[in-house]
Design an enzyme around this catalytic site. Structure first.
Site, PDB file in Angstrom:
ATOM      1  N   ARG A  15       0.810  -1.223   0.000  1.00 22.57           N
ATOM      2  CA  ARG A  15       0.000   0.000   0.000  1.00 22.57           C
ATOM      3  C   ARG A  15       0.842   1.273   0.000  1.00 22.57           C
ATOM      4  O   ARG A  15       0.322   2.379  -0.116  1.00 22.57           O
ATOM      5  CB  ARG A  15      -0.953  -0.018   1.200  1.00 22.57           C
ATOM      6  CG  ARG A  15      -2.204  -0.841   0.910  1.00 22.57           C
ATOM      7  CD  ARG A  15      -3.234  -0.647   1.990  1.00 22.57           C
ATOM      8  NE  ARG A  15      -2.855  -1.343   3.211  1.00 22.57           N
ATOM      9  CZ  ARG A  15      -3.208  -0.933   4.436  1.00 22.57           C
ATOM     10  NH1 ARG A  15      -3.906   0.164   4.592  1.00 22.57           N
ATOM     11  NH2 ARG A  15      -2.848  -1.627   5.498  1.00 22.57           N
ATOM     12  N   THR A  80       3.509 -13.760  11.274  1.00 22.06           N
ATOM     13  CA  THR A  80       4.440 -13.127  12.226  1.00 22.06           C
ATOM     14  C   THR A  80       5.155 -14.154  13.108  1.00 22.06           C
ATOM     15  O   THR A  80       6.295 -13.925  13.529  1.00 22.06           O
ATOM     16  CB  THR A  80       3.691 -12.106  13.100  1.00 22.06           C
ATOM     17  OG1 THR A  80       2.446 -12.660  13.526  1.00 22.06           O
ATOM     18  CG2 THR A  80       3.411 -10.820  12.343  1.00 22.06           C
ATOM     19  N   GLU A 152      -7.557 -12.140  16.177  1.00 22.39           N
ATOM     20  CA  GLU A 152      -7.390 -11.292  14.996  1.00 22.39           C
ATOM     21  C   GLU A 152      -8.761 -10.919  14.424  1.00 22.39           C
ATOM     22  O   GLU A 152      -9.725 -11.679  14.564  1.00 22.39           O
ATOM     23  CB  GLU A 152      -6.559 -12.020  13.933  1.00 22.39           C
ATOM     24  CG  GLU A 152      -5.121 -12.290  14.344  1.00 22.39           C
ATOM     25  CD  GLU A 152      -4.354 -11.021  14.690  1.00 22.39           C
ATOM     26  OE1 GLU A 152      -4.449 -10.037  13.941  1.00 22.39           O
ATOM     27  OE2 GLU A 152      -3.656 -11.004  15.731  1.00 22.39           O
ATOM     28  N   ASN A 224       1.207   1.968   7.036  1.00 24.36           N
ATOM     29  CA  ASN A 224       1.057   1.022   5.932  1.00 24.36           C
ATOM     30  C   ASN A 224       0.885   1.720   4.592  1.00 24.36           C
ATOM     31  O   ASN A 224       0.971   1.097   3.549  1.00 24.36           O
ATOM     32  CB  ASN A 224      -0.160   0.125   6.168  1.00 24.36           C
ATOM     33  CG  ASN A 224       0.013  -0.716   7.413  1.00 24.36           C
ATOM     34  OD1 ASN A 224       0.939  -1.517   7.494  1.00 24.36           O
ATOM     35  ND2 ASN A 224      -0.843  -0.510   8.396  1.00 24.36           N
TER      36      ASN A 224
HETATM   37  C1  UD1 Z   1      -0.404  -7.769  13.582  1.00 25.65           C
HETATM   38  C2  UD1 Z   1      -0.955  -8.572  14.758  1.00 25.65           C
HETATM   39  C3  UD1 Z   1      -2.182  -7.869  15.329  1.00 25.65           C
HETATM   40  C4  UD1 Z   1      -1.832  -6.462  15.738  1.00 25.65           C
HETATM   41  C5  UD1 Z   1      -1.202  -5.710  14.581  1.00 25.65           C
HETATM   42  C6  UD1 Z   1      -0.661  -4.383  15.054  1.00 25.65           C
HETATM   43  C7  UD1 Z   1      -0.436 -10.889  14.175  1.00 25.65           C
HETATM   44  C8  UD1 Z   1      -0.976 -12.181  13.700  1.00 25.65           C
HETATM   45  N1  UD1 Z   1      -1.314  -9.889  14.298  1.00 25.65           N
HETATM   46  O1  UD1 Z   1      -1.411  -7.800  12.568  1.00 25.65           O
HETATM   47  O2  UD1 Z   1      -2.671  -8.584  16.462  1.00 25.65           O
HETATM   48  O3  UD1 Z   1      -2.969  -5.795  16.224  1.00 25.65           O
HETATM   49  O4  UD1 Z   1      -0.108  -6.451  14.012  1.00 25.65           O
HETATM   50  O5  UD1 Z   1      -0.207  -3.630  13.976  1.00 25.65           O
HETATM   51  O6  UD1 Z   1       0.739 -10.802  14.444  1.00 25.65           O
HETATM   52  N2  UD1 Z   1       5.709  -9.569   8.946  1.00 25.65           N
HETATM   53  C9  UD1 Z   1       6.800 -10.352   8.619  1.00 25.65           C
HETATM   54  N3  UD1 Z   1       6.589 -11.603   8.123  1.00 25.65           N
HETATM   55  C10 UD1 Z   1       5.358 -12.111   7.934  1.00 25.65           C
HETATM   56  C11 UD1 Z   1       4.244 -11.290   8.275  1.00 25.65           C
HETATM   57  C12 UD1 Z   1       4.460 -10.051   8.770  1.00 25.65           C
HETATM   58  O7  UD1 Z   1       7.939  -9.943   8.788  1.00 25.65           O
HETATM   59  O8  UD1 Z   1       5.254 -13.255   7.480  1.00 25.65           O
HETATM   60  C13 UD1 Z   1       5.950  -8.242   9.499  1.00 25.65           C
HETATM   61  C14 UD1 Z   1       5.369  -7.137   8.629  1.00 25.65           C
HETATM   62  O9  UD1 Z   1       6.348  -6.625   7.765  1.00 25.65           O
HETATM   63  C15 UD1 Z   1       4.968  -6.104   9.667  1.00 25.65           C
HETATM   64  C16 UD1 Z   1       4.631  -6.929  10.909  1.00 25.65           C
HETATM   65  O10 UD1 Z   1       5.269  -8.167  10.732  1.00 25.65           O
HETATM   66  O11 UD1 Z   1       6.039  -5.227  10.001  1.00 25.65           O
HETATM   67  C17 UD1 Z   1       3.132  -7.107  11.101  1.00 25.65           C
HETATM   68  O12 UD1 Z   1       2.583  -7.809  10.039  1.00 25.65           O
HETATM   69  P1  UD1 Z   1       1.153  -7.502   9.466  1.00 25.65           P
HETATM   70  O13 UD1 Z   1       0.858  -8.476   8.403  1.00 25.65           O
HETATM   71  O14 UD1 Z   1       1.049  -6.084   9.143  1.00 25.65           O
HETATM   72  O15 UD1 Z   1       0.250  -7.861  10.743  1.00 25.65           O
HETATM   73  P2  UD1 Z   1      -1.178  -7.346  11.035  1.00 25.65           P
HETATM   74  O16 UD1 Z   1      -2.162  -8.102  10.236  1.00 25.65           O
HETATM   75  O17 UD1 Z   1      -1.217  -5.881  10.948  1.00 25.65           O
HETATM   76 CA    CA Z   2       0.084  -4.123   9.965  1.00 27.87          CA
END
Ligand code: UD1
Ligand code: CA
Length: 451
Positions: A15, A80, A152, A224
């Site tokens: 985004r 994550t 979530e 984002n």
């Molecule tokens: C996550 C949390 C959610 C929280 C929110 C806060 C989880 C499952 N959920 O959701 O509870 O309220 O953040 O912003 O963790 N990332 C990786 N590898 C991956 C996936 C993500 O490095 O495989 C990194 C992303 O770059 C980012 C962060 O982890 O910096 C969060 O990932 P994102 O997919 O944005 O999580 P949310 O769905 O926002």
């Molecule tokens: Ca996020």
């Protein structure tokens, strides 16, 4: 107690509509990742950055900012929990593991300390309350106000969606507890992702108290999109401006003062609107910075005024000086006490002695100008011969006439004069007058005879 920070930074951040990894987007002139790393460093922690999308770009950036964080690669962004798992080889039993997000850059050292201090049972999470919690993981509490699960958005039922306390993504956990918890996480949820947030349910079911620590909204906001990035920029601007006000600096408008570095200031300093302060800025007492100025890595002495529209970079200015309007002090400029630099004057690697003046339209490069010397309008030090740079030295109490070119290397002595419009190619001794220009000729009645 050893703290290891794992910074999640593998996401693409589609985004943002950018070719760079999301964490390389800048807030206040510094990448979001650098801000998070600096905060982790301030806790005395070592860091591992989890890379995925644009891993080369991020690795290069870490080199450029000279941060010695380790990196770990997450091959596929499948959640994550998987991201944290990919960094576990850099952790050891007995350590506290702090998980931060590379795209949540405004988190404060104080909040993280509070989080760490409250992880005595092995696990604490950072939360915040939002009017509109849509999209975030909701924190489900037990009757003792300890966290028992994070649900979530995609998996929440109607009742859980009403919860306003959300998980910020930031947590602190003992290494052993994390290691065992990660093994139990699966991807049986609506997103088919390995959720790190499942740790809360897994670990609370073992009878361990998980304390939710509530942080201020502004600190835990993520970015984002470019719109959210701009929101963070303005939050940071307000935070930094508040710091200045709390330190006694007068601001004309805190929403029009951008501090993108650190500012140290004495008493009675004032800053007018649209001023950008970058790098390390040190102001003495009574410094006045006019409107629309850009300052980067600058030291300014007592009671000096920077008039509007000036640009100062890697420069040192003494006390009781007046700079600008429209002055440009470049790297290595040293302006000594009581000196004046006026409009459309550029200095580079130049020392302007005490009480010296360069008031109009001048370039002084690789020059040393003595005390009380006057540099006339339009004076140019010709410091570059196309290959090398050369020095110009002008002694004290001298006078360089208007529109003079001083062809370096060259020395003008003290108490010496250079006539207006001169091109000076030979050294001028002390007390001498040098004139190097075409002689004026007069043709009497020339226009009368003109056909
Ligand atoms: C996550 C949390 C959610 C929280 C929110 C806060 C989880 C499952 N959920 O959701 O509870 O309220 O953040 O912003 O963790 N990332 C990786 N590898 C991956 C996936 C993500 O490095 O495989 C990194 C992303 O770059 C980012 C962060 O982890 O910096 C969060 O990932 P994102 O997919 O944005 O999580 P949310 O769905 O926002
Ligand atoms: Ca996020």
């Amino acid at each position: 107690m050893n703290i290891q920070t794992i910074i999640l930074a593998a996401g693409a951040g589609t985004r943002m509509h950018s070719n760079k990894a999301k964490v390389l987007q800048k807030i206040g002139g510094m990448s979001m990742l650098q801000r998070v790393l600096d905060t982790a460093d301030s806790l005395g922690s070592s860091s591992t950055v989890v890379l995925g999308y644009d891993k080369d770009g991020v690795t290069e950036h870490l080199k450029n900012i000279k941060n010695n964080a380790l990196t770990a690669i997450q091959e596929k962004q499948i959640g994550t929990a998987d991201a944290v798992k990919s960094a576990m080889h850099n952790t050891k039993p007995g350590e506290k593991i702090l998980v931060l997000y590379g795209d949540v850059p405004l988190i404060s050292t104080e909040s993280l300390r509070l989080l760490i201090d409250n992880s005595q049972d092995g696990f604490s999470i950072l939360t915040t309350c939002l009017e509109d919690p849509f999209g975030y993981g909701r924190v489900v509490l037990d009757s003792n106000n300890k966290a028992k699960a994070i649900v979530e958005e995609k998996d929440a039922n109607e009742e859980e969606r009403q919860i306003k306390e959300i998980f910020t993504g930031i947590l602190c956990i003992d290494q052993e507890l994390l290691e065992t918890g990660l093994k139990e996480i699966n991807n049986e949820n609506n997103a088919k992702e390995f959720y790190l947030t499942d740790l809360v349910k897994i670990i609370s079911s073992k009878g361990i108290n998980i304390i939710p620590i509530r942080a201020k909204n502004e600190e835990v906001r993520g970015a984002n999109s470019k719109s959210e990035l701009e929101t963070l920029e303005s939050i940071l601007r307000q935070m930094k401006a508040e710091d200045l006000l709390n330190n006694g600096i007068t601001l004309a408008d805190k929403s029009r003062t951008d501090v993108r570095g650190t500012v140290e200031a004495g008493t009675d300093c004032s800053i007018d609107v649209n001023v950008i302060l970058e790098g390390e800025i040190k102001l003495g007492n009574g410094v006045s910075i006019g409107a629309n100025n850009y300052l980067k890595d600058v030291v300014i002495g007592d009671n000096t005024t920077i008039e509007p529209f000036s640009h100062l970079c890697n420069a040192k200015v003494g006390s009781n000086c007046s700079i600008g309007p429209y002055a440009r002090l470049r790297e290595g400029s040293v302006i000594e006490d009581e000196a004046k630099v006026g409009n459309f004057v550029e200095t580079k690697k130049t020392t302007l002695g005490k009480g010296a003046k360069a008031n109009h339209l001048t370039y002084l490069g690789d020059a040393e100008v003595g005390e009380s010397t006057n540099i006339g309008a339009g004076t140019i030090t010709c410091n570059y011969d196309g290959t090398n740079k050369h020095q110009t030295k002008i002694g004290e109490k001298s006078f360089i006439g208007t529109n003079s070119s001083l062809v370096a290397p060259i020395e003008v002595g003290k108490n010496a004069y250079v006539g207006a419009g001169s091109v000076i190619t030979k050294d001028v001794p002390d007390n001498a007058l040098a004139v190097g220009r075409g002689k004026q000729i007069i043709k009497e009645d020339w226009s009368k005879d003109k056909k």
